[in-house]
Design an enzyme around this catalytic site. Structure first.
Site: not given
Length: 144
Positions: A9-10, A17, A22, A73, A76, A79, A86, A97, A99-101, A106, A110
Site C-alpha cells: 500500500p501507498n 507522499r 521517501y 515491500n 504498512a 507490521h 503465511d 523484504e 523498505h525504502i526508509s 521510525r 514500524r
C-alpha cells in the site's frame, strides 16, 4: 531467472507522499531502476503493486512454480499481516523484504516486521537502492 517484485500500500504514491521520508522519485522511476539492474544481470522481473492485502497474498501464491525469487515491500502490512507472512512461508520461494526508509529509526510500531520471518533477508533504509541490492543478493543466492 525470474523475479517478482511486490509492493504494498501507498508505494504507488511515491514522489507525492512524505517526500522527506521517501524522496521525490515516483513509482515509475523505481520500476525503471529495477528493470535496468535486471537487464544488466540477465534476469526477468515482473512487478505487482496493490493497496489490498488479499491481492498481495494472491500474487505470492500465484508465484509458486513461476518465479525463482520474490522481492517484497509489504509497506504498512509489514507490521501486522500474518496473511502475507503465511503466504511467503507457504510458497517456499526465496524472498527478500525491502523498505525504502529505515523502519528501525521510525515510530515504534514500524520497528517490528511480522513478514520478515518469511524472508531470507531484509534491506531497510537505503532508498530505491535497496531494491537493486535485493535483486543482486537474491540472484547470487539462487544461482549458488
Amino acid at each position: 531467472m525470474r523475479i517478482l517484485v511486490i509492493n504494498g500500500p501507498n508505494i504507488n504514491m511515491l514522489g507525492i507522499r512524505e517526500k522527506n521520508i521517501y524522496g521525490n522519485n515516483d513509482y515509475n522511476s523505481l520500476v525503471e531502476k529495477i528493470k535496468k539492474e535486471a537487464s544488466e544481470l540477465n534476469c526477468q522481473v515482473d512487478f505487482f503493486q496493490s493497496n489490498i492485502e488479499g491481492e498481495i497474498i494472491t500474487s505470492i501464491q500465484k508465484a509458486l512454480g513461476v518465479y525463482d525469487g520474490i522481492i517484497i515491500n509489504p509497506a504498512a502490512y509489514t507490521h501486522y499481516s500474518i496473511g502475507i507472512l503465511d503466504a511467503l512461508k507457504s510458497v517456499n520461494i526465496p524472498a527478500i523484504e525491502v523498505h525504502i526508509s529505515n523502519i528501525h529509526q521510525r515510530e515504534d510500531f514500524r520497528k517490528k516486521s511480522v513478514t520478515a520471518e518469511g524472508c531470507i533477508g531484509q534491506i531497510s533504509g537505503l532508498g530505491f537502492e535497496g531494491y537493486t541490492l535485493a535483486l543482486r543478493g537474491l540472484i547470487n543466492l539462487i544461482r549458488k
